[in-house]
Design a protein around this motif. Structure first.
Motif, short mmCIF file in Angstrom:
data_model
loop_
_atom_site.label_atom_id
_atom_site.label_comp_id
_atom_site.label_asym_id
_atom_site.label_seq_id
_atom_site.Cartn_x
_atom_site.Cartn_y
_atom_site.Cartn_z
N ARG A 131 -74.68 37.79 -4.40
CA ARG A 131 -73.23 37.59 -4.36
C ARG A 131 -72.68 38.72 -3.52
O ARG A 131 -73.20 39.84 -3.56
N PHE A 132 -71.63 38.45 -2.79
CA PHE A 132 -71.07 39.54 -1.98
C PHE A 132 -69.57 39.39 -1.87
O PHE A 132 -69.02 38.32 -2.05
N GLU A 133 -68.91 40.53 -1.62
CA GLU A 133 -67.50 40.44 -1.22
C GLU A 133 -67.25 41.48 -0.14
O GLU A 133 -67.89 42.55 -0.12
N LEU A 134 -66.36 41.12 0.77
CA LEU A 134 -66.00 42.05 1.83
C LEU A 134 -65.05 43.08 1.25
O LEU A 134 -64.16 42.74 0.49
N ILE A 135 -65.27 44.33 1.61
CA ILE A 135 -64.38 45.38 1.14
C ILE A 135 -63.36 45.66 2.23
O ILE A 135 -63.73 45.94 3.37
N GLY A 136 -62.11 45.53 1.89
CA GLY A 136 -61.05 45.73 2.89
C GLY A 136 -60.71 47.20 3.05
O GLY A 136 -61.53 48.08 2.74
N ASP A 137 -59.48 47.46 3.49
CA ASP A 137 -59.07 48.84 3.73
C ASP A 137 -58.95 49.62 2.44
O ASP A 137 -59.37 50.76 2.35
N ASP A 138 -58.33 48.96 1.43
CA ASP A 138 -58.21 49.67 0.15
C ASP A 138 -59.51 49.51 -0.63
O ASP A 138 -59.74 48.52 -1.31
N GLU A 139 -60.35 50.46 -0.46
CA GLU A 139 -61.67 50.49 -1.09
C GLU A 139 -61.55 50.33 -2.61
O GLU A 139 -60.94 51.16 -3.27
N PRO A 140 -62.07 49.20 -3.22
CA PRO A 140 -61.95 49.07 -4.68
C PRO A 140 -62.85 50.08 -5.41
O PRO A 140 -63.81 50.58 -4.84
N GLU A 141 -62.47 50.33 -6.64
CA GLU A 141 -63.25 51.30 -7.41
C GLU A 141 -64.64 50.78 -7.70
O GLU A 141 -64.86 49.57 -7.79
N ALA A 142 -65.56 51.68 -7.87
CA ALA A 142 -66.92 51.29 -8.20
C ALA A 142 -66.91 50.59 -9.55
O ALA A 142 -66.19 50.97 -10.46
N ARG A 143 -67.68 49.52 -9.64
CA ARG A 143 -67.66 48.72 -10.85
C ARG A 143 -68.61 49.32 -11.90
O ARG A 143 -69.70 49.73 -11.59
N GLU A 144 -68.11 49.32 -13.13
CA GLU A 144 -68.94 49.78 -14.24
C GLU A 144 -69.87 48.66 -14.67
O GLU A 144 -69.59 47.49 -14.43
N ALA A 145 -70.94 49.02 -15.36
CA ALA A 145 -71.80 48.00 -15.95
C ALA A 145 -70.98 47.21 -16.95
O ALA A 145 -70.11 47.76 -17.61
N ARG A 146 -71.21 45.91 -17.04
CA ARG A 146 -70.47 45.17 -18.05
C ARG A 146 -71.23 43.90 -18.46
O ARG A 146 -72.18 43.49 -17.80
N VAL A 147 -70.78 43.32 -19.58
CA VAL A 147 -71.35 42.08 -20.06
C VAL A 147 -70.36 41.00 -19.71
O VAL A 147 -69.19 41.10 -20.01
N ARG A 148 -70.86 39.99 -19.06
CA ARG A 148 -69.96 39.01 -18.47
C ARG A 148 -70.18 37.64 -19.12
O ARG A 148 -71.31 37.18 -19.25
N PRO A 149 -69.09 36.99 -19.57
CA PRO A 149 -69.24 35.70 -20.26
C PRO A 149 -69.61 34.58 -19.29
O PRO A 149 -69.14 34.57 -18.15
N VAL A 150 -70.45 33.67 -19.75
CA VAL A 150 -70.75 32.46 -18.99
C VAL A 150 -70.27 31.29 -19.85
O VAL A 150 -70.72 31.13 -20.98
N TYR A 151 -69.36 30.49 -19.31
CA TYR A 151 -68.72 29.43 -20.08
C TYR A 151 -69.37 28.08 -19.85
O TYR A 151 -69.85 27.81 -18.75
N PRO A 152 -69.34 27.22 -20.88
CA PRO A 152 -69.69 25.82 -20.63
C PRO A 152 -68.71 25.33 -19.57
O PRO A 152 -67.50 25.47 -19.75
N ALA A 153 -69.23 24.81 -18.49
CA ALA A 153 -68.37 24.50 -17.35
C ALA A 153 -68.53 23.03 -16.97
O ALA A 153 -69.31 22.31 -17.56
#
Ligand code: ADP
Ligand code: MG
Length: 692
Positions: A131-153
């Motif tokens: 997965r990727f995202e382009l980083i623009g001029d306003d550099e986003p903060e470094a992401r912390e480790a996290r647990v991410r929900p996966v939903y019935p979709a």
């Protein structure tokens, strides 16, 4: 902007938008509350961002860096886009298969944040299809480790979009969620508040939170049902009275004289429990469990005769017309020459006969009425119903039990109710579905039973199987052949094909007859009568013979396409043989196409014990399948898993008992919310309308 409510349509929420909102609506998640109640099915761990040199091979990693080179490589199905990503510490190779178009989006000099599973590829450290995202001029903060929900979709709304929508409303929605359990109560059970629980399922701070939240939500489901069951039970016991029936020496002697055998110790014990109940005024609500062939009918008959001896009526309700007819025949035979009048009422009872019968019933001139769910229709009125018995409960739900009871219920009186089941109900389910019932178990078969040997064979063995049946018949034995359905259905032989095949082949010259549910009652009774008296050798039948059919001389059961039947059904079918003193055999012909089908046949071969098989069935298919909503009469559990949550269920049950004992109608002001939610969930199913 006015604040949101739980009823606010999601498409009016700015952060969700009309388009996604509409698609959520189509999934049944059209209101904020529904969206919040849509729970993740699992979680993914997302590692925090780290310098490239510190990333660990074999884990899902996040990193950022600058694209230093790109190229398209390979041909055809190997066509791929490659990019090199660098930070101060090292180099990462990105490879995107079948995404050549990325060549137009990703260029040297851009900064990217990427995420994926890190692999070593020779010397290179590689992420495939990250997965990727382009980083623009306003550099986003470094992401912390996290647990991410996966939903019935759904196809229209992938999990990521549901996640986004939930995140958009969660903070505002949580404070709107009111708890129906007090803080003290929760605290004692180490449960989070509802608000906290919903926060933890949707936005967990760590890997343990979803489990803690799930425990609370599952507990709630179980508690509401147990409260409902307990409420009804208490109402029944405290507000209603049933007639106290006689079971004195004289009655006992008269009843026992009618039975063609001595009761087994297990039957005696259960009869003792029943008689204890029935001779009191507290309305009985008892489940009689006993494996196929354990002799439940005799026990039921004793209970019904207690009613007749006390000047009251009895009803016996069976799941199929065939079984009702058989009960009427065998009970009629045992009561031959007595003053007890037994009648049969099914859907096919002719109108004229039916009218006369109903009049007699209302006037109290019929002592025992045996029938199908036709007994439940409005026009069936008893003069004085003392005992209502439901045979093979798994086919009937909570609803039917309540309706049968209502047949004789007025402000103050109600009949005693017994339900009998041969499909043993796993413990968790028994507590869940029949938590309002007392339970008796007939855990022993009548003496002299030789057991049933079970063989599982492929279709190539059919000839041998039927040659065996022929030899059995030539020695005076009888057999059943069961065929899945009477309609032609794909490669399934229908009943007639099998019948003709056997008549003109392996069983030529023998007396073979068909039996199925579409036959007229007289015709069916005629065939059953001839089979019972030995005038028919082999009965080729549909599953109408699944429950209750009792012909002790039949010693072979052949099931065609056995892999198409459920475990409980196969066990029931097998239970049609092994009813006399001769050795019996059950041959399951089948070629399972699924793993589950294979496991079912294996289980049948391995065990003759209905309880073991029921547990296995439950494991293989889950409660929804074993006892579909329609059959159980109850809404399915969304969070609780009856296969895993036995402890939680026990806790809910204990809590519900104590709660209702202290507050039988949940009438205190601080119970209003709980009561409302309980009635919304189960009021109708459990017939709680008349409670309190
Ligand atoms: P189920 O529990 O499956 O309904 P049934 O009531 O149909 O079992 O009984 C199975 C068979 O066992 C019947 O043929 C019945 O007559 C016979 N039976 C029941 N109880 C006894 C007993 N105590 N001794 C001998 N035979 C019995
Ligand atoms: Mg039975």
């Amino acid at each position: 902007v006015p604040g949101i409510e739980l009823t606010t349509p999601v498409w009016t929420v700015g952060a969700i938008g009309a388009d996604l909102g509409r698609r959520l609506g189509q999934m049944g998640l059209g209101a904020v509350g529904q969206l919040i109640a849509h729970l993740p099915s699992r979680y993914e761990r997302e590692e925090g961002e780290a310098p490239i040199a510190e990333l660990a091979v074999g884990t899902v990693v996040s990193a950022r860096g600058e694209v230093t080179a790109t190229r398209l490589a390979g041909f055809g199905r190997k066509r791929r886009f490659e990019a090199v990503l660098m930070d101060e510490t090292g180099r990462l190779d990105l490879v995107f298969f079948n995404q050549a178009y990325l060549h137009k989006r990703i260029h040297p000099g851009q900064r990217l944040r990427v995420q994926g599973e890190l692999r070593r590829h020779g010397e290179l450290m590689q992420l495939a299809n990250p997965r990727f995202e382009l980083i623009g001029d306003d550099e986003p903060e470094a992401r912390e480790a996290r647990v991410r929900p996966v939903y019935p979709a759904s196809e229209a709304v992938p999990s990521r979009q549901i996640e986004g929508a939930v995140a958009a409303v969660l903070d505002e929605a949580l404070p709107l969620i009111e708890d129906h359990l007090s803080e003290t109560f929760r605290h004692e059970r180490n449960m989070p508040s509802l608000r906290e629980a919903y926060r933890m399922v949707h936005a967990p701070a760590d890997e343990d939170e979803p489990g803690a939240a799930r425990r609370r939500l599952a507990y709630d489901e179980l508690l509401l049902l147990q409260l409902g069951l307990e409420m009804r039970r208490t109402h029944l016991r405290s507000k209603l009275r049933a007639p106290a029936l006689r079971w004195d020496e004289e009655v006992q002697q008269r009843v026992r004289a009618r039975l063609p055998f001595e009761l087994t110790p297990a039957q005696e014990r259960v009869l003792g429990e029943i008689a204890g109940d029935l001779s009191g005024e507290v309305p009985t609500n008892r489940l009689i469990q006993g494996d196929v062939g354990s002799g439940k009918t005799a026990v039921a008959l004793c209970a019904m005769l207690m009613a007749s001896a006390s000047g009251k009526q009895a009803a016996l309700m069976a799941p199929t017309a065939l079984l009702a007819e058989q009960h009427a025949a065998s009970i009629g035979a045992m009561l031959e020459g007595s003053r007890v009048r037994v009648e049969l009422l099914t859907g096919s009872t002719p109108a004229g006969e039916r009218e006369a019968l109903l009049a007699d019933l209302d006037a109290g001139r019929i002592d025992i009425l045996i029938g199908t769910h036709a007994l439940l229709t409005e026009t069936v009125r008893f003069g004085e119903l003392g005992v209502a018995i439901i045979d093979e409960q798994h086919r009937f739900g909570v609803h039917q039990r309540a309706r049968l009871r209502a047949k004789a219920e007025d402000e103050a009186t109600t009949p005693h109710v017994l339900v009998m089941t041969a499909t043993p109900i796993p413990r968790t389910l028994a507590i869940t579905l029949f938590g309002d019932l007392d339970v008796s178990v007939i855990d022993e078969l009548p003496p002299g039973r030789r057991g049933v040997r079970t063989r599982v064979v492929g279709r190539d063995q059919r000839e041998k199987v039927y040659a065996f049946v022929r030899r059995l018949v030539e020695r005076g034995g009888q057999a059943y052949v069961v065929v899945p359905t009477i309609e032609a259905e794909g490669e399934l032989e229908n009943l007639r094909t099998v019948l003709e095949e056997l008549q003109s082949g392996a069983l030529g010259g023998r007396r073979v007859a068909a039996l199925h549910g579409r036959m007229a009652r007289d015709e069916r009774a005629h065939v059953m009568g001839r089979f019972r008296s030995g005038l028919i050798d082999v009965l080729v039948a549909t599953t109408v013979i699944e429950v209750g059919v009792d012909v002790p001389n039949a010693t072979a059961m052949v099931v065609e396409h056995a892999d198409r039947f459920g475990l409980a059904q196969l066990h029931q079918l097998r239970g049609r043989v092994g009813r006399g003193s001769r050795a019996s055999v059950c041959v399951l012909i089948g070629e399972p196409t699924t793993e589950e089908g294979r496991q079912r046949l294996d289980a049948m071969r391995a065990s003759g014990d209905g309880f073991v098989l029921a547990e296995r069935d439950f494991e293989l298919r889950g409660p929804g399948e074993v006892f579909g909503t329609q059959q159980s009469g109850l809404a399915p559990m969304k969070v609780a898993d009856l296969r895993r949550d036995l402890d939680l269920l026990k806790l809910a049950r204990r809590d519900a008992r104590a709660w209702i004992a202290a507050s039988p109608e949940l009438g205190r002001p601080d119970e209003a919310l709980l009561r409302r939610r309980l009635f919304k969930a189960h009021g109708e199913d459990l017939g709680l309308g008349d409670v309190g």
